[in-house]
Design an enzyme around this catalytic site. Structure first.
Site, mmCIF file in Angstrom:
data_model
loop_
_atom_site.group_PDB
_atom_site.id
_atom_site.type_symbol
_atom_site.label_atom_id
_atom_site.label_comp_id
_atom_site.label_asym_id
_atom_site.label_seq_id
_atom_site.Cartn_x
_atom_site.Cartn_y
_atom_site.Cartn_z
ATOM 1 N N SER A 129 0.839 -1.201 0.000
ATOM 2 C CA SER A 129 0.000 0.000 0.000
ATOM 3 C C SER A 129 0.870 1.246 0.000
ATOM 4 O O SER A 129 1.993 1.235 0.527
ATOM 5 C CB SER A 129 -0.850 -0.038 1.269
ATOM 6 N N TYR A 153 -1.747 -1.029 11.010
ATOM 7 C CA TYR A 153 -2.014 -1.546 9.663
ATOM 8 C C TYR A 153 -0.824 -1.254 8.745
ATOM 9 O O TYR A 153 -0.293 -2.151 8.083
ATOM 10 C CB TYR A 153 -3.303 -0.929 9.083
ATOM 11 N N LYS A 157 2.094 -3.815 6.871
ATOM 12 C CA LYS A 157 2.492 -3.866 5.451
ATOM 13 C C LYS A 157 4.002 -3.649 5.316
ATOM 14 O O LYS A 157 4.678 -4.337 4.541
ATOM 15 C CB LYS A 157 1.742 -2.799 4.642
ATOM 16 N N ASP A 302 -4.139 11.731 9.035
ATOM 17 C CA ASP A 302 -4.260 11.972 7.581
ATOM 18 C C ASP A 302 -3.119 12.850 7.069
ATOM 19 O O ASP A 302 -2.638 13.732 7.780
ATOM 20 C CB ASP A 302 -5.593 12.672 7.267
HETATM 21 P P1 NAD Z 1 -10.941 -7.050 1.376
HETATM 22 O O1 NAD Z 1 -11.112 -7.058 2.848
HETATM 23 O O2 NAD Z 1 -12.130 -6.819 0.535
HETATM 24 O O3 NAD Z 1 -10.243 -8.413 0.898
HETATM 25 C C1 NAD Z 1 -9.347 -9.119 1.710
HETATM 26 C C2 NAD Z 1 -9.792 -10.571 1.708
HETATM 27 O O4 NAD Z 1 -8.883 -11.322 2.515
HETATM 28 C C3 NAD Z 1 -11.191 -10.754 2.298
HETATM 29 O O5 NAD Z 1 -11.965 -11.530 1.397
HETATM 30 C C4 NAD Z 1 -10.948 -11.495 3.609
HETATM 31 O O6 NAD Z 1 -12.003 -12.373 3.922
HETATM 32 C C5 NAD Z 1 -9.646 -12.222 3.312
HETATM 33 N N1 NAD Z 1 -8.831 -12.523 4.498
HETATM 34 C C6 NAD Z 1 -8.478 -11.689 5.494
HETATM 35 N N2 NAD Z 1 -7.722 -12.344 6.393
HETATM 36 C C7 NAD Z 1 -7.583 -13.613 5.936
HETATM 37 C C8 NAD Z 1 -6.914 -14.749 6.422
HETATM 38 N N3 NAD Z 1 -6.258 -14.734 7.588
HETATM 39 N N4 NAD Z 1 -6.965 -15.892 5.716
HETATM 40 C C9 NAD Z 1 -7.657 -15.937 4.538
HETATM 41 N N5 NAD Z 1 -8.314 -14.889 4.033
HETATM 42 C C10 NAD Z 1 -8.268 -13.734 4.724
HETATM 43 O O7 NAD Z 1 -9.802 -5.976 1.053
HETATM 44 P P2 NAD Z 1 -9.323 -5.400 -0.345
HETATM 45 O O8 NAD Z 1 -9.693 -3.975 -0.387
HETATM 46 O O9 NAD Z 1 -9.707 -6.306 -1.433
HETATM 47 O O10 NAD Z 1 -7.744 -5.460 -0.112
HETATM 48 C C11 NAD Z 1 -6.959 -6.568 -0.535
HETATM 49 C C12 NAD Z 1 -5.536 -6.348 -0.039
HETATM 50 O O11 NAD Z 1 -5.051 -5.104 -0.540
HETATM 51 C C13 NAD Z 1 -5.413 -6.266 1.476
HETATM 52 O O12 NAD Z 1 -4.225 -6.914 1.865
HETATM 53 C C14 NAD Z 1 -5.309 -4.779 1.734
HETATM 54 O O13 NAD Z 1 -4.601 -4.486 2.908
HETATM 55 C C15 NAD Z 1 -4.559 -4.307 0.509
HETATM 56 N N6 NAD Z 1 -4.799 -2.889 0.183
HETATM 57 C C16 NAD Z 1 -6.089 -2.457 0.033
HETATM 58 C C17 NAD Z 1 -6.322 -1.115 -0.246
HETATM 59 C C18 NAD Z 1 -7.728 -0.593 -0.377
HETATM 60 O O14 NAD Z 1 -7.924 0.616 -0.301
HETATM 61 N N7 NAD Z 1 -8.740 -1.424 -0.613
HETATM 62 C C19 NAD Z 1 -5.247 -0.234 -0.408
HETATM 63 C C20 NAD Z 1 -3.943 -0.733 -0.279
HETATM 64 C C21 NAD Z 1 -3.738 -2.071 0.025
HETATM 65 N N1 UDP Z 2 -12.208 11.672 3.729
HETATM 66 C C1 UDP Z 2 -13.207 12.543 4.105
HETATM 67 N N2 UDP Z 2 -14.356 12.025 4.626
HETATM 68 C C2 UDP Z 2 -14.574 10.704 4.781
HETATM 69 C C3 UDP Z 2 -13.541 9.803 4.387
HETATM 70 C C4 UDP Z 2 -12.371 10.319 3.877
HETATM 71 O O1 UDP Z 2 -13.061 13.759 3.988
HETATM 72 O O2 UDP Z 2 -15.639 10.301 5.274
HETATM 73 C C5 UDP Z 2 -10.965 12.204 3.140
HETATM 74 C C6 UDP Z 2 -9.709 11.876 3.927
HETATM 75 O O3 UDP Z 2 -9.493 12.844 4.922
HETATM 76 C C7 UDP Z 2 -8.649 11.875 2.828
HETATM 77 C C8 UDP Z 2 -9.408 11.376 1.592
HETATM 78 O O4 UDP Z 2 -10.793 11.590 1.875
HETATM 79 O O5 UDP Z 2 -8.204 13.196 2.575
HETATM 80 C C9 UDP Z 2 -9.185 9.894 1.290
HETATM 81 O O6 UDP Z 2 -9.503 9.152 2.455
HETATM 82 P P1 UDP Z 2 -9.580 7.556 2.433
HETATM 83 O O7 UDP Z 2 -9.856 7.108 3.839
HETATM 84 O O8 UDP Z 2 -10.517 7.130 1.366
HETATM 85 O O9 UDP Z 2 -8.121 7.124 1.954
HETATM 86 P P2 UDP Z 2 -6.695 7.304 2.678
HETATM 87 O O10 UDP Z 2 -6.778 8.435 3.654
HETATM 88 O O11 UDP Z 2 -6.416 6.011 3.334
HETATM 89 O O12 UDP Z 2 -5.753 7.612 1.564
#
Ligand code: NAD
Ligand code: UDP
Length: 346
Positions: A129, A153, A157, A302
């Site tokens: 991330s 979190y 990562k 933030d």
């Molecule tokens: P999500 O929660 O929708 O998907 C994660 C999946 O992993 C879920 O289906 C959950 O059931 C499964 N899971 C969690 N712990 C597990 C375990 N111990 N064993 C097996 N399965 C498990 O999240 P997402 O948004 O699809 O994100 C996927 C990955 O990307 C995550 O690692 C997250 O941290 C990373 N990520 C997400 C974002 C975002 O904004 N969505 C941004 C950066 C990184």
């Molecule tokens: N944000 C906001 N209101 C909300 C959720 C997010 O104003 O209810 C703003 C937050 O302060 C940031 C941007 O939207 O500037 C993106 O936030 P998000 O949580 O989606 O992503 P991240 O901060 O993890 O990049």
């Protein structure tokens, strides 16, 4: 030309990004096995992906911390590599429950890596991330920018990235690609799969769409005094289907290698920053909905602005995001308006 059929284990493949990636993998002619404990997803997502690709998904309900269960899966299939999405992702929850986050995200990954090593599977694409860049001093953020973390979190990562770096140094057969996602948003254009937060959303796009559909009353914008174009936070929003294609591009790149690549972090972003107000305006225009909002205090932790340099992904993987903010809003709105309660269809 048809791709060589390669079998991929997709941990967390029932989740938001994983489900979209399963479709992209299928379209690129990869075979996949999905492994997920459904802690933050549902069987309905798997069913819908099956319908969209027109064939059943090979799905195993299991936890990445369960080495024996993983061993059975690796014994039953010959994997080319693993795309590792499984993990917990809520920043606030990670502050309240750090042990749960370290156990799931760090211990879970260590267990997965051990089982991969036992079965001589050495290709990994890991969901990292932009949070690993902390509060960036220079924009756009390159893969060489300094890394830090401000919450459990993000630390989980970053810790996994350090583990992957050490592992790559220990044995040159590994190819370990952390893809550092910026802000994934949007949904599949069919409107059948999308982001389905369990609770009140923490993230901006699902919050906006739930206000637009009438589930929530008003958006709170966290801060209007940042040093940005309009005072609100700026992020690099990326369409989830572009992100999914980035995983396919990473796998294609891995299939071309004759030897281990080591540790190879790559940003997946568009390279373009969009403010909270700009996203809100775009969403209102696309949905035709009035979306009430108010300005409130900044949210603790933030940062003002964050956007990627996407040059490395283009140079190495030949990948570039192609969808616009309007596409992201349109597809989110399509998904949200067809599925006001997400996968909870009861
Ligand atoms: P999500 O929660 O929708 O998907 C994660 C999946 O992993 C879920 O289906 C959950 O059931 C499964 N899971 C969690 N712990 C597990 C375990 N111990 N064993 C097996 N399965 C498990 O999240 P997402 O948004 O699809 O994100 C996927 C990955 O990307 C995550 O690692 C997250 O941290 C990373 N990520 C997400 C974002 C975002 O904004 N969505 C941004 C950066 C990184
Ligand atoms: N944000 C906001 N209101 C909300 C959720 C997010 O104003 O209810 C703003 C937050 O302060 C940031 C941007 O939207 O500037 C993106 O936030 P998000 O949580 O989606 O992503 P991240 O901060 O993890 O990049």
């Amino acid at each position: 030309m048809k791709n060589i059929k390669n079998k991929i284990l997709v941990t967390g493949g029932a989740g938001y990004i994983g489900s979209h990636t399963c479709i992209a993998l299928h379209e690129a002619d990869y075979d996949m096995v999905v492994y997920d404990n459904l802690s933050n997803s549902s069987r309905e997502a798997i069913n819908r992906v099956s319908t969209l690709i027109g064939q059943p998904i090979d799905f195993i309900e299991g936890d990445i911390r369960d080495a024996d269960s993983l061993r059975q899966v690796f014994a039953a299939h010959q994997f080319f590599g693993v795309i590792h999405f499984a993990g917990l992702k809520a920043v606030g929850e990670s502050v309240a429950k750090p042990l749960m986050y370290y156990d799931n995200n760090v211990n879970g990954t260590i267990t997965l890596l051990k089982v991969m090593a036992e079965h001589e599977v050495s290709n990994l694409v890991f969901s990292s991330s932009a949070t690993v860049y902390g509060d960036p001093e220079v924009l756009p953020i390159t893969e060489e920018s300094p890394r830090s973390s401000t919450n459990p979190y993000g630390q989980s990562k970053l810790t996994v990235e350090h583990i992957l770096e050490d592992l790559a140094l220990s044995d040159n057969r590994w190819s370990l690609i952390p893809l550092r996602y910026f802000n994934p948003v949007g949904a599949h254009p069919s409107g059948q799969i999308g982001e389905d937060p369990n609770d009140i959303p923490n993230n901006l796009m699902p919050y906006i769409s739930q206000v637009a559909v009438g589930k929530l009353d008003q958006l709170s914008i966290f801060g209007n005094d940042y040093p940005t174009v309009d005072g609100t936070g700026v992020r690099d929003f990326i369409h989830v289907t572009d992100l999914a294609q980035g995983h396919v591009a990473a796998l294609n790149y891995l299939t071309q290698q004759q030897q281990g690549l080591g540790f190879l972090p790559i940003n997946l972003g568009t390279g373009k920053g969009t403010s909270v107000l700009e996203l809100l305006t775009a969403f209102s225009a696309v949905s035709g909905q009035n979306i009430p909002f108010r300005f409130v205090e900044r949210r603790a932790g933030d940062i003002a602005s964050c956007y990627a340099s996407a040059d490395k992904a283009q140079a190495l993987l030949g990948w570039k995001a192609s969808l616009s903010i309007t596409d992201m809003c349109q597809d989110t709105w399509h998904w949200q308006s067809i599925n006001p309660n997400g996968y909870n269809i009861a």
